[in-house]
Structures are given as C-alpha cells and as structure tokens.
Enzyme design. Structure first.
Site, PDB file in Angstrom:
ATOM      1  CG  ASP A  28      -1.707   1.203   1.460  1.00 26.99           C
ATOM      2  OD1 ASP A  28      -1.608   2.135   0.642  1.00 26.99           O
ATOM      3  OD2 ASP A  28      -2.466   1.241   2.456  1.00 26.99           O
TER       4      ASP A  28
ATOM      5  CB  SER B 145      -8.859  13.265 -14.386  1.00 25.75           C
ATOM      6  OG  SER B 145     -10.162  13.332 -14.891  1.00 25.75           O
TER       7      SER B 145
ATOM      8  CE1 TYR C  50     -10.456   9.853  -9.958  1.00 25.29           C
ATOM      9  CE2 TYR C  50     -11.991  11.229 -11.203  1.00 25.29           C
ATOM     10  CZ  TYR C  50     -10.850  10.461 -11.148  1.00 25.29           C
ATOM     11  OH  TYR C  50     -10.081  10.318 -12.273  1.00 25.29           O
TER      12      TYR C  50
ATOM     13  CE  LYS D 159      -6.858  10.908 -10.193  1.00 28.25           C
ATOM     14  NZ  LYS D 159      -5.645  10.103 -10.061  1.00 28.25           N
TER      15      LYS D 159
ATOM     16  CG  ASN E 220     -14.277   9.924 -20.692  1.00 24.66           C
ATOM     17  OD1 ASN E 220     -13.949  11.110 -20.596  1.00 24.66           O
ATOM     18  ND2 ASN E 220     -15.294   9.416 -20.031  1.00 24.66           N
TER      19      ASN E 220
ATOM     20  CG  ASN F 255     -15.752   4.481 -15.825  1.00 23.86           C
ATOM     21  OD1 ASN F 255     -15.008   3.891 -15.061  1.00 23.86           O
ATOM     22  ND2 ASN F 255     -15.928   5.781 -15.776  1.00 23.86           N
ATOM     23  CG  LEU F 256     -20.921   4.465 -22.065  1.00 25.96           C
ATOM     24  CD1 LEU F 256     -22.371   4.240 -21.649  1.00 25.96           C
ATOM     25  CD2 LEU F 256     -20.829   5.615 -23.070  1.00 25.96           C
TER      26      LEU F 256
HETATM   27  C1  UD1 Z   1     -15.649  10.272 -14.925  1.00 24.02           C
HETATM   28  C2  UD1 Z   1     -14.947  11.528 -14.529  1.00 24.02           C
HETATM   29  C3  UD1 Z   1     -13.545  11.498 -15.045  1.00 24.02           C
HETATM   30  C4  UD1 Z   1     -12.830  10.329 -14.462  1.00 24.02           C
HETATM   31  C5  UD1 Z   1     -13.571   9.057 -14.791  1.00 24.02           C
HETATM   32  C6  UD1 Z   1     -12.953   7.948 -13.980  1.00 24.02           C
HETATM   33  C7  UD1 Z   1     -16.288  13.528 -14.191  1.00 24.02           C
HETATM   34  C8  UD1 Z   1     -17.057  14.602 -14.845  1.00 24.02           C
HETATM   35  N1  UD1 Z   1     -15.693  12.663 -15.023  1.00 24.02           N
HETATM   36  O1  UD1 Z   1     -15.724  10.268 -16.328  1.00 24.02           O
HETATM   37  O2  UD1 Z   1     -12.867  12.653 -14.667  1.00 24.02           O
HETATM   38  O3  UD1 Z   1     -11.510  10.283 -14.877  1.00 24.02           O
HETATM   39  O4  UD1 Z   1     -14.930   9.168 -14.445  1.00 24.02           O
HETATM   40  O5  UD1 Z   1     -13.705   6.834 -13.913  1.00 24.02           O
HETATM   41  O6  UD1 Z   1     -16.219  13.448 -12.986  1.00 24.02           O
HETATM   42  N2  UD1 Z   1     -23.097   6.852 -18.915  1.00 24.02           N
HETATM   43  C9  UD1 Z   1     -24.377   6.354 -19.137  1.00 24.02           C
HETATM   44  N3  UD1 Z   1     -24.722   5.183 -18.537  1.00 24.02           N
HETATM   45  C10 UD1 Z   1     -23.847   4.474 -17.736  1.00 24.02           C
HETATM   46  C11 UD1 Z   1     -22.560   4.988 -17.535  1.00 24.02           C
HETATM   47  C12 UD1 Z   1     -22.205   6.188 -18.129  1.00 24.02           C
HETATM   48  O7  UD1 Z   1     -25.187   6.954 -19.848  1.00 24.02           O
HETATM   49  O8  UD1 Z   1     -24.235   3.419 -17.201  1.00 24.02           O
HETATM   50  C13 UD1 Z   1     -22.717   8.109 -19.578  1.00 24.02           C
HETATM   51  C14 UD1 Z   1     -22.371   9.230 -18.593  1.00 24.02           C
HETATM   52  O9  UD1 Z   1     -23.505   9.939 -18.220  1.00 24.02           O
HETATM   53  C15 UD1 Z   1     -21.387  10.047 -19.435  1.00 24.02           C
HETATM   54  C16 UD1 Z   1     -20.691   9.012 -20.328  1.00 24.02           C
HETATM   55  O10 UD1 Z   1     -21.535   7.877 -20.315  1.00 24.02           O
HETATM   56  O11 UD1 Z   1     -22.097  10.921 -20.256  1.00 24.02           O
HETATM   57  C17 UD1 Z   1     -19.314   8.621 -19.812  1.00 24.02           C
HETATM   58  O12 UD1 Z   1     -19.417   8.277 -18.445  1.00 24.02           O
HETATM   59  P1  UD1 Z   1     -18.229   7.571 -17.646  1.00 24.02           P
HETATM   60  O13 UD1 Z   1     -17.693   6.444 -18.448  1.00 24.02           O
HETATM   61  O14 UD1 Z   1     -18.728   7.290 -16.276  1.00 24.02           O
HETATM   62  O15 UD1 Z   1     -17.082   8.669 -17.612  1.00 24.02           O
HETATM   63  P2  UD1 Z   1     -17.101  10.199 -17.107  1.00 24.02           P
HETATM   64  O16 UD1 Z   1     -18.207  10.474 -16.188  1.00 24.02           O
HETATM   65  O17 UD1 Z   1     -16.964  11.044 -18.313  1.00 24.02           O
END
Ligand code: UD1
Length: 341
Positions: free
Chosen positions: A59, A125, A151, A155, A181, A201-202
């Site tokens: 750690d 980020s 978070y 950063k 991303n 994440n998406l």
């Molecule tokens: C977020 C952070 C980014 C960070 C990253 C780490 C913010 C604004 N952004 O990225 O700084 O480095 O996480 O993990 O804090 N979405 C959906 N459905 C889902 C998941 C996501 O529609 O189930 C959409 C979100 O609304 C967004 C896009 O997909 O519009 C990307 O989302 P995600 O992959 O979570 O990344 P960020 O939020 O951009």
C-alpha cells in the site's frame, strides 16, 4: 535498462503502461496492493511480453513499506497511477478518497526527495476543467474549476501539491497527464479493465450488459444541449494512453532542467453516448438492451481535448480509433467469460 516504478501497475491503465514500457526497453517495477486489481492481469502482462515484472504487494500510503522498494532498486522515474477512481463512491465517502489519493501522492513525493528521484508522471484527469465554459475543446490553459466530486477534486489538489513540491525543489521533473475517457483493452485480449462490482463507466457497462451480466444499460439523460441529447466525451484507447506515458518518460530523459507541466491526453474528437451504443451494436453485431434514464448528477455535458501540446512537445498523438477500442473491449469481455469473470 532504466527502472520505472509504476504504482497501480496491475490496474487498468497501469498494466497497459507496463506492457508499453517493456516494449520500449524500460524495466517497470510494479507496486500494487491488489485492492482493486487482480493477479490475473500480471499473468496477462507476462503472456504479452514474456517478462515477469518485479512486483511489490504494498500500500503506497505505508511509507516504511514503500521505502524498501527504493532501497532495493535504483529508480529512474515514477509513474503514479495508484488511486481510487469511482466518482459516485467518492461523493459518498469523501474522506476515503482524500486520504488514499492525497496521502498516497505525498508519500510518493517524500520518497522522491529522500531517495533523490527526479522524474514523476502523474495520472490526472480532464475532470480538472469541469464543464467547459463556451468552447468544449479544452487546452491545458483552459480555466480549471473545482470538480463536482471529491474524486475529481483529489486530482486537482494533487496537481497543486505537485506544483508546490516542484516550486520548493526546482530540480524535479514533474508531469501531470490529464486523461480524457480511457476505454478499450489490449488487442491481444490478455489484459483489460477488471472492474470490481458494478462498473460506473460507460463502456464496461455496455460490454457487461451485452454479455448478460446486467439486464440493461441506462443512458443518463436525453435532453442535453447536444445533437442527439446525450453527453459527449473524448474516448481514448487505453493502449494509446499507455504509450503517452512512455513518450513522457522519453521526453523527461531529454530535459536537462527541472520542470512542472501538464498535458491533455485525448484524441481531440467527441463521441456521444448514443454514438457509442450504435458503434458497439455494429461491431458486436448484436442489439444492446438499453433505455433512457434520468441525468446523473455531476455529469459534464460535453468536453474533448485539444491535444496539440502533447503532439508538439511529447511527440505523442492518438493512433487508434473509438471503433478499435470498442472492438478490443468486446474481445476482452469475451475473454473474461472464458475465465468465468
Ligand atoms: C468520470 C470523470 C472522469 C474520471 C472518470 C474515472 C467527471 C465529470 N468525469 O468520467 O474525470 O476520470 O470518471 O472513472 O467526474 N453513462 C451512461 N450510462 C452508464 C454509464 C455512463 O449513460 O451506465 C454516460 C455518462 O452519463 C457520461 C458518459 O456515459 O455521459 C461517460 O461516463 P463515464 O464512463 O462514467 O465517464 P465520465 O463520467 O466522463
């Protein structure tokens, strides 16, 4: 061969960077406590590179343990990934995030001074830009704002801590890479993202839904002021991102003087959530079960990188496409199925 200490080297971006460091003739040494990573990834690194990097299960907040790594190895530079990264969780448990992400960084910086290590590359980020005012393409000089999550704020604070440490120790060479991303996986299918629990994440959510781990994907928001009403991000292939770290280390090798700087690591192109879904359906040749849901709080509407500075100074630019990344992520999801993950 120069030793590069990679904290979080068994993690998603860390493991891809370890592979690219080996490919470029560096000797990565991994420090990871595996709380959010998996030994399976180490096996994958070995399959790709035929090398088994020296790995310490430590750690980084434990300074005594970390010092052993520096006593046992001559370290040329550090790439510091190890940190918590779930935006939603950080809102619920801010202190967990501030403690881990900031104590981890300060411990690394203390060791750099103690063991006379000059070079640091830090995982930052694009969250430091918040919602861009006006133009959605951000340069390194775009206005920085307090991010909407602990978070993200960790950063921004980290970047400030690094700058202050540099100001007091001008011989240091410190670079913050502001990732947009990261998506995708290694094209070999040997390493990729291994989210513990439900991914936030998406793209991991898309591939996991398609393989049957979730019933459906929710698209967060349909009425944003963008062409199709969904948010726009700059999705970058994790292998391109990994290569940016190698280019940064090479850049530092050629710099005689101390410096502190930041670079955007993105493709320069925005893609909406619906476009990602469409691309995924085409590449995987299957329909995805998804529905519109409410907006997710704290989401930025639209942001993408101006990555000119990275090209001009680091000689780095993204070479792979979003389609490549989706194809590799889908391949990785299918590999995980074989491992029953
Ligand atoms: C977020 C952070 C980014 C960070 C990253 C780490 C913010 C604004 N952004 O990225 O700084 O480095 O996480 O993990 O804090 N979405 C959906 N459905 C889902 C998941 C996501 O529609 O189930 C959409 C979100 O609304 C967004 C896009 O997909 O519009 C990307 O989302 P995600 O992959 O979570 O990344 P960020 O939020 O951009």
């Amino acid at each position: 061969m120069k030793n590069i200490l990679v904290t979080g080297g068994a993690g998603y971006i860390g493991s891809h960077t370890v592979v690219e460091l080996i490919n470029s003739g560096f000797n990565p040494i991994i420090v990871d406590d595996f709380r959010n990573s998996d030994p399976l990834i180490l096996a994958g690194i070995e399959k790709i590179t035929n090398k088994e990097p020296l790995t310490y299960k430590i750690d980084i907040c434990n300074k005594e343990a970390l010092e052993i790594v520096f006593k046992e190895n001559q370290i040329y530079g550090i790439i510091h990934f190890a940190a918590y990264k779930a935006v939603g969780e950080s809102v619920e448990f801010p202190l967990k995030y501030y403690f881990n992400n900031l104590v981890g960084l300060t411990t690394i910086l203390e060791c750099m001074l103690e063991f006379s290590i000059e070079n640091l590359v830090f995982s930052s980020s694009c969250t430091v830009y918040g919602e861009p005012a006006g133009v959605k393409e951000v340069t390194e000089n775009s206005r920085k704002v307090k991010p909407s999550s602990p978070y993200g704020n960790s950063k921004l604070i980290s970047e400030n801590i690094i700058e202050d440490t540099f100001t007091a120790n001008k011989h240091l060479k410190t670079i913050c890479l502001r990732y947009f991303n990261p998506i995708g996986a290694h094209p070999s299918g040997q390493i990729g993202e291994l989210p513990h629990g439900k991914p936030n994440n998406l793209l991991p959510f898309v591939t996991q839904t398609a393989i049957g781990k979730h019933e459906k994907l929710t698209v967060f928001g349909r009425d944003y002021p963008t062409d199709d009403g969904t948010c726009i991000r700059d999705y970058i292939h994790v292998v391109d991102l990994a290569k940016a770290h190698v280019k940064t280390i090479k850049f530092l090798e050629n710099e005689a003087e101390g410096l502190n700087d930041a670079f955007n690591i993105g493709t320069g192109k925005g893609t909406s959530v619906l476009e990602i879904i469409k691309k995924f359906e085409k590449i995987s040749n299957q329909k995805l079960n998804w529905e519109f849901g409410k907006r997710r709080s704290g989401d930025v509407i639209e942001i993408y990188a101006n990555a000119k500075k990275s090209f001009e100074i680091l000689n780095w630019k993204a070479e792979l496409t979003v389609d490549d990344a989706i194809k590799d992520a889908w391949n990785w999801e299918n590999t995980l199925k074989k491992f029953n993950r």
